[in-house]
Each structure stands twice: as structure tokens, then as C-alpha cells.
Motif scaffolding. Sequence first.
Motif, PDB file in Angstrom:
ATOM      1  N   ALA A  46      12.412  -2.170   0.658  1.00  6.43           N
ATOM      2  CA  ALA A  46      12.202  -1.915   2.078  1.00  6.43           C
ATOM      3  C   ALA A  46      11.126  -0.847   2.212  1.00  6.43           C
ATOM      4  CB  ALA A  46      13.503  -1.443   2.727  1.00  6.43           C
ATOM      5  N   ALA A  47      10.567  -0.716   3.391  1.00  2.00           N
ATOM      6  CA  ALA A  47       9.506   0.270   3.590  1.00  2.00           C
ATOM      7  C   ALA A  47       9.987   1.680   3.236  1.00  2.00           C
ATOM      8  CB  ALA A  47       9.010   0.222   5.037  1.00  2.00           C
ATOM      9  N   ALA A  48      11.234   1.993   3.566  1.00  4.93           N
ATOM     10  CA  ALA A  48      11.763   3.333   3.293  1.00  4.93           C
ATOM     11  C   ALA A  48      11.961   3.599   1.806  1.00  4.93           C
ATOM     12  CB  ALA A  48      13.089   3.521   4.034  1.00  4.93           C
ATOM     13  N   GLU A  49      11.944   2.555   0.980  1.00  6.21           N
ATOM     14  CA  GLU A  49      12.165   2.707  -0.462  1.00  6.21           C
ATOM     15  C   GLU A  49      10.862   2.811  -1.256  1.00  6.21           C
ATOM     16  OE1 GLU A  49      16.312   0.177  -0.907  1.00  6.21           O
ATOM     17  OE2 GLU A  49      14.405  -0.932  -0.794  1.00  6.21           O
ATOM     18  N   LEU A  50       9.724   2.751  -0.587  1.00  4.21           N
ATOM     19  CA  LEU A  50       8.445   2.815  -1.293  1.00  4.21           C
ATOM     20  C   LEU A  50       8.226   4.184  -1.916  1.00  4.21           C
ATOM     21  CD1 LEU A  50       6.212   1.101   1.414  1.00  4.21           C
ATOM     22  CD2 LEU A  50       6.831   0.113  -0.803  1.00  4.21           C
ATOM     23  N   PRO A  51       7.482   4.249  -3.010  1.00  5.52           N
ATOM     24  CA  PRO A  51       7.101   5.549  -3.572  1.00  5.52           C
ATOM     25  C   PRO A  51       6.036   6.195  -2.685  1.00  5.52           C
ATOM     26  CG  PRO A  51       5.975   3.793  -4.730  1.00  5.52           C
ATOM     27  CD  PRO A  51       6.934   3.116  -3.794  1.00  5.52           C
ATOM     28  N   PRO A  52       5.685   7.459  -2.936  1.00  4.51           N
ATOM     29  CA  PRO A  52       4.576   8.076  -2.193  1.00  4.51           C
ATOM     30  C   PRO A  52       3.301   7.248  -2.360  1.00  4.51           C
ATOM     31  CG  PRO A  52       5.815   9.739  -3.391  1.00  4.51           C
ATOM     32  CD  PRO A  52       6.338   8.417  -3.856  1.00  4.51           C
ATOM     33  N   LEU A  53       2.593   7.045  -1.274  1.00  3.27           N
ATOM     34  CA  LEU A  53       1.420   6.177  -1.272  1.00  3.27           C
ATOM     35  C   LEU A  53       0.141   6.975  -1.073  1.00  3.27           C
ATOM     36  CD1 LEU A  53       2.749   3.310   1.051  1.00  3.27           C
ATOM     37  CD2 LEU A  53       2.662   3.312  -1.460  1.00  3.27           C
TER      38      LEU A  53
END
Length: 260
Positions: A46-53
Motif C-alpha cells: 500500500a502507499a503507506a508501506e512504501l520506503p522513503p522515496l
Amino acid sequence: MPVPVEITRIAHSCLLIALGDDVFLTDPWFVDRPPIYRAGEPRALAAAELPPLTAVLVSHAHGDHCDLASLAASGRSSTTVVADPTVSSAAAAAGMTSFRSPDWWESVMIGGTRITAVPGRHGVPETTFVLSRAGTHVYFAGDSLYIPELDAIPQRIGPISVALLPTNGLRIRPLLDRKVVMDAEDAARLTAVLDPDVVVPHHYAFTSGRVADRLLTRKDRDPENYRRAATRLAPRTDVRILEPGVTTRVTPADRRIDSP
């Protein structure tokens, strides 16, 4: 020496690209939008689970490639969006506060990576991208057709290490079966021109739903058709078909001409 790159496929054309200590997200899409936009496969994150971008690349403004609202809602509204100019209104509406839109063949530096905008062609305006760092060049095509301008990438950028190519050959039935995305054979011909070490196909599981698939769209949902075509036309290249959530690591061959 070229730096290693890691590719993680989330779903559809949404991928994570880790290049050195920079991490990029391509064509975000985290929420199905029935009746037309359905990923046709589970999303790995999910979007909230992405690493720092480090940044987000957006090829065009269609809903299955430009889900910036989910990113903003996950607290990433300050993440830089590098996109086709036509994405600017969608980025502003989503609340994204940093937007870059280089012209074709122009570059911007984000983190330690040079991002070059490359021509694309689709049903709406589209830009494709090359990420370059220390001799490693990663080409991402959202869902462009194969157009002659793409043949210039190796001469203008340098040897491509990894290519991320759409393969479903999407056609619009009411528009006389008009093709708007490269198909498996097109992608294999482009692979032969780019001569990358590795290709990861994408944009193939997408479905418009049972009715719309019969009445509105026609597509090839089997990436093995691309593998077979690429094996014939570009046998040097390693084709890696990734299920959602799978990461592949590539250590590129040192074939560089120039380093960014």
C-alpha cells in the motif's frame, strides 16, 4: 563501475527502483477504479508501506499510472514528482508540492541520480524516463508505443543496463482497434535496439473488467509472449518476469560510454 540496481514490482506499472541510495517509484497506482481500471493482480504494498522515496516518476495522467492522491494521503506530499507536463494539474489537485517536468531529452538531478525525459506516445501525452547513476542507466516506459525516437536512447544516453517495458499491446475496440501500448513483439524489437542486460516487463495483468474487456479493450495479459519474442530478437538480454512483491537485483556489465 556501474552501481547495482534493485527492481521491485508492486503491480501493473508501479515499481520501486533502488539505484545506489536513491529510491524511485514509477507510475503509482494503489486503488482500483472500477469499472475500467483494475490491476488484475494483488498489490505488493500500500502507499503507506512504501520506503522513503527520492522521487516519483509519472509517465502520464491516466488513473492507472497517476495515483498521486494515495501518495499524498500517506504523508508523502513533499516527495518530488518528475512527470510529463500534463500531470501538473493532477499533482496540484492531489496536494503534491514539488513538481518537475523536463522537456524531452532534458535532464534533472534528484539525489545522486540524473533523470532524463525521453519521448513517448500513447492515447494521451506521455513521457518516458532514463535514470542514470555512475554508468548505470535504467529505462522506464510507462505504457508508450514503440516509436522511432526511442531508437536514439543508447546514442544519447549510453548503454542501457535495465529496461522496464510494457507488453500488453492495449487496443481500443471502439476506435477501430487502435493500438495505444507496445505489444510483445514491439517491446522485443525495442529490446534488441536498447540491448540491456536485463528487462523487466510490466503493464500486462491489467483488466477492464469482464464486460469492458469484451466491448472496449483488447490486450495480451501473458508476459511469456514477450519473453519468447525477446529470446528470438534479443537473445543476450535476460528477461525477468516479476510477480508483485518480488525484487530482482542487477549488477550491470561495465559497458558505459559516459558517466553522469
